[in-house]
Design a protein around this motif. Structure first.
Motif, PDB file in Angstrom:
ATOM      1  N   SER A 300      67.779 -15.841 -21.058  1.00 51.79           N
ATOM      2  CA  SER A 300      67.462 -14.748 -20.044  1.00 51.79           C
ATOM      3  C   SER A 300      66.726 -15.591 -18.900  1.00 51.79           C
ATOM      4  CB  SER A 300      65.972 -14.014 -20.761  1.00 51.79           C
ATOM      5  OG  SER A 300      64.990 -14.952 -20.909  1.00 51.79           O
ATOM      6  N   LEU A 301      66.205 -16.946 -19.273  1.00 46.76           N
ATOM      7  CA  LEU A 301      65.825 -17.995 -18.175  1.00 46.76           C
ATOM      8  C   LEU A 301      66.855 -18.314 -17.194  1.00 46.76           C
ATOM      9  CD1 LEU A 301      63.780 -19.820 -16.831  1.00 46.76           C
ATOM     10  CD2 LEU A 301      64.458 -21.598 -18.547  1.00 46.76           C
ATOM     11  N   TYR A 302      67.999 -18.554 -17.814  1.00 47.09           N
ATOM     12  CA  TYR A 302      69.400 -18.718 -16.789  1.00 47.09           C
ATOM     13  C   TYR A 302      69.532 -17.657 -15.925  1.00 47.09           C
ATOM     14  CZ  TYR A 302      70.006 -22.522 -20.594  1.00 47.09           C
ATOM     15  OH  TYR A 302      69.812 -23.497 -21.294  1.00 47.09           O
ATOM     16  N   VAL A 303      69.533 -16.348 -16.483  1.00 45.95           N
ATOM     17  CA  VAL A 303      69.761 -15.240 -15.719  1.00 45.95           C
ATOM     18  C   VAL A 303      68.748 -15.336 -14.557  1.00 45.95           C
ATOM     19  CG1 VAL A 303      69.906 -12.787 -15.469  1.00 45.95           C
ATOM     20  CG2 VAL A 303      70.822 -13.766 -17.586  1.00 45.95           C
ATOM     21  N   CYS A 304      67.177 -15.483 -14.825  1.00 43.61           N
ATOM     22  CA  CYS A 304      66.303 -15.461 -13.845  1.00 43.61           C
ATOM     23  C   CYS A 304      66.694 -16.570 -12.788  1.00 43.61           C
ATOM     24  CB  CYS A 304      64.853 -15.634 -14.573  1.00 43.61           C
ATOM     25  SG  CYS A 304      64.310 -14.225 -15.486  1.00 43.61           S
ATOM     26  N   LEU A 305      66.932 -17.769 -13.177  1.00 48.31           N
ATOM     27  CA  LEU A 305      67.194 -18.708 -12.001  1.00 48.31           C
ATOM     28  C   LEU A 305      68.315 -18.478 -11.263  1.00 48.31           C
ATOM     29  CD1 LEU A 305      66.896 -21.690 -14.581  1.00 48.31           C
ATOM     30  CD2 LEU A 305      65.225 -21.164 -12.729  1.00 48.31           C
ATOM     31  N   THR A 306      69.436 -17.722 -11.896  1.00 51.97           N
ATOM     32  CA  THR A 306      70.481 -17.275 -10.801  1.00 51.97           C
ATOM     33  C   THR A 306      70.027 -16.253  -9.941  1.00 51.97           C
ATOM     34  OG1 THR A 306      71.984 -17.675 -12.594  1.00 51.97           O
ATOM     35  CG2 THR A 306      72.711 -16.280 -10.865  1.00 51.97           C
ATOM     36  N   ILE A 307      69.260 -15.254 -10.300  1.00 53.31           N
ATOM     37  CA  ILE A 307      68.584 -14.080  -9.653  1.00 53.31           C
ATOM     38  C   ILE A 307      67.786 -14.968  -8.462  1.00 53.31           C
ATOM     39  CG2 ILE A 307      67.005 -12.364  -9.156  1.00 53.31           C
ATOM     40  CD1 ILE A 307      68.278 -11.568 -12.058  1.00 53.31           C
ATOM     41  N   TYR A 308      66.918 -16.122  -8.617  1.00 49.73           N
ATOM     42  CA  TYR A 308      66.270 -16.650  -7.860  1.00 49.73           C
ATOM     43  C   TYR A 308      66.939 -17.211  -6.713  1.00 49.73           C
ATOM     44  CZ  TYR A 308      62.408 -17.171 -11.312  1.00 49.73           C
ATOM     45  OH  TYR A 308      61.210 -17.098 -12.073  1.00 49.73           O
ATOM     46  N   ILE A 309      67.948 -17.801  -6.991  1.00 51.74           N
ATOM     47  CA  ILE A 309      69.087 -18.428  -5.922  1.00 51.74           C
ATOM     48  C   ILE A 309      69.460 -17.382  -5.025  1.00 51.74           C
ATOM     49  CG2 ILE A 309      71.275 -19.712  -5.750  1.00 51.74           C
ATOM     50  CD1 ILE A 309      70.640 -20.971  -8.239  1.00 51.74           C
ATOM     51  N   ILE A 310      70.236 -16.259  -5.637  1.00 50.25           N
ATOM     52  CA  ILE A 310      70.739 -15.214  -4.820  1.00 50.25           C
ATOM     53  C   ILE A 310      69.498 -14.525  -3.926  1.00 50.25           C
ATOM     54  CG2 ILE A 310      71.582 -12.979  -4.914  1.00 50.25           C
ATOM     55  CD1 ILE A 310      73.040 -13.802  -7.636  1.00 50.25           C
ATOM     56  N   GLN A 311      68.260 -14.425  -4.552  1.00 49.66           N
ATOM     57  CA  GLN A 311      67.379 -13.869  -3.792  1.00 49.66           C
ATOM     58  C   GLN A 311      66.753 -14.799  -2.578  1.00 49.66           C
ATOM     59  OE1 GLN A 311      64.699 -12.026  -6.859  1.00 49.66           O
ATOM     60  NE2 GLN A 311      65.309  -9.942  -6.042  1.00 49.66           N
ATOM     61  N   LEU A 312      66.596 -16.023  -2.973  1.00 55.50           N
ATOM     62  CA  LEU A 312      66.101 -16.876  -1.858  1.00 55.50           C
ATOM     63  C   LEU A 312      67.125 -16.928  -0.830  1.00 55.50           C
ATOM     64  CD1 LEU A 312      64.471 -19.472  -4.356  1.00 55.50           C
ATOM     65  CD2 LEU A 312      63.170 -18.019  -2.754  1.00 55.50           C
TER      66      LEU A 312
END
Length: 349
Positions: A300-312
């Motif tokens: 779930s942390l890896y998913v969040c990190l991916t979402i961070y990158i996309i959103q930022l």
């Protein structure tokens, strides 16, 4: 007395545009919120004993859960005060505008809650209406009443009800002009942050003593230990949140950290868009990768990190061309019943 009030109000009005520090803090809070929200949304499996997932679970409930939503709620109170004050200073009826603003937020929350049970927007809209009378209350009253209420609620670990006192403390922060001329308050911020650090360490040590020993064995003792561990985390949450805020504010006194953390500021400027799109991205990932009930805590942390990158990346590019985030623009249209220019090249009439 009347003259003093006029000067105080003028200070707020003279802050042209946004207060950057608040955007940094909103972005920071959002990045913590998703780490917790993703767990129930994807029905993440409980960690197996003696795995890395247990360590990450421990990290979440020691340093994240009950820490970042606290900051976000507090900032809502700060924004509440600044919004009404600036609207009134421009000759508009700040109360009417705020009511429309909360109704719009409530509608968005009603839509969002269908996909994200327990989401914050609906709660914020309702509580925003409840605390409206406190705008005219004296700043000391809001500070004392908010602090006293928060202490009582944290003792009993009433997480949901902590929203109102946190908002009241946000209003008080706005009334005290806490986030203005921060460079002149450096020594006070250092002292405050140091005290909160000491209290946070003591609180975390106390919480850690109740960490479940045989995690997930299903025993009654393990369940009671886990519940006690989580309740203590809720109780000490505002203290750790205060330390996080103080530390970030101190770091932002440096131009180096302002540049390094600038994506965080953009992320916070589009807080509404990013908060709701976090849910959309989580469901998108869950459906595309078949993650529901089939994902571990670490994953779930890896998913969040991916979402961070996309959103930022998206946020930075969007704000290069536009004045507001997509949902922020819609929110503004409903609030003011007028269509402000969205693209930066468009002139404000």
């Amino acid at each position: 007395m009347g003259g003093g009030r006029s000067i105080s109000t003028k200070k707020v009005i003279n802050v042209n545009g946004r207060i950057d520090t608040l955007d940094y803090l909103r972005g920071f809070a959002l990045m913590g919120i998703i780490l917790v929200n993703i767990i129930p949304l994807l029905s993440v499996n409980l960690p197996s004993p003696s795995t890395k997932d247990v360590s990450y679970w421990m990290f979440l409930y020691l340093f994240v859960e009950g820490r970042f939503y606290t900051i976000f709620t507090f900032l809502f109170g700060v924004g509440f005060y600044i919004f009404i004050t600036r609207a009134n200073a421009k000759g508009k009826n700040g109360y009417v505008l705020f009511l429309r603003r909360m109704i719009a937020l409530l509608i968005m929350g009603l839509v969002h809650v269908r996909f994200h049970p327990g989401e914050a927007l609906m709660v914020y809209a309702i509580c925003g209406l409840l605390i409206l009378p406190f705008y005219k209350a004296h700043k000391v009253v809001n500070l004392v009443f908010g602090t006293a209420m928060l202490i009582v609620l944290t003792i009993f670990s009433f997480k949901l009800f902590m929203v109102i006192p946190l908002m009241l403390l946000g209003i008080a922060a706005g009334q005290f002009h806490l986030f203005e001329e921060l460079t002149k308050k450096r020594n006070k911020i250092i002292l405050f942050t140091s005290i909160m650090l000491g209290l946070s360490i003591l609180g975390l040590i106390y919480q850690y003593q109740y960490a479940p020993i045989a995690f997930g064995n299903g025993s009654e003792v393990d369940f009671l230990m886990t519940q006690r561990f989580l309740n203590i985390g809720i109780s000490i949450g505002p203290i750790i949140s205060a330390f996080y805020v103080g530390l970030l504010v101190l770091l932002l006194q440096s131009s180096f950290f302002q540049k390094v953390l600038s994506p965080l500021k953009s992320y916070g400027r589009m807080a509404l868009t990013n908060y709701i799109s976090q849910t959309a991205f989580i469901y998108l990932a869950g459906n595309m990768l078949n993650l529901f009930n089939n994902i571990t805590y670490i994953q779930s942390l890896y998913v969040c990190l991916t979402i961070y990158i996309i959103q930022l990346i998206f946020t930075t590019i969007w704000l290069h061309f536009f004045r507001f985030g997509p949902l922020e623009w819609i929110w503004r249209v409903v609030t003011y019943l007028e269509t402000p220019p969205l693209r930066k090249r468009d002139k404000i009439i």
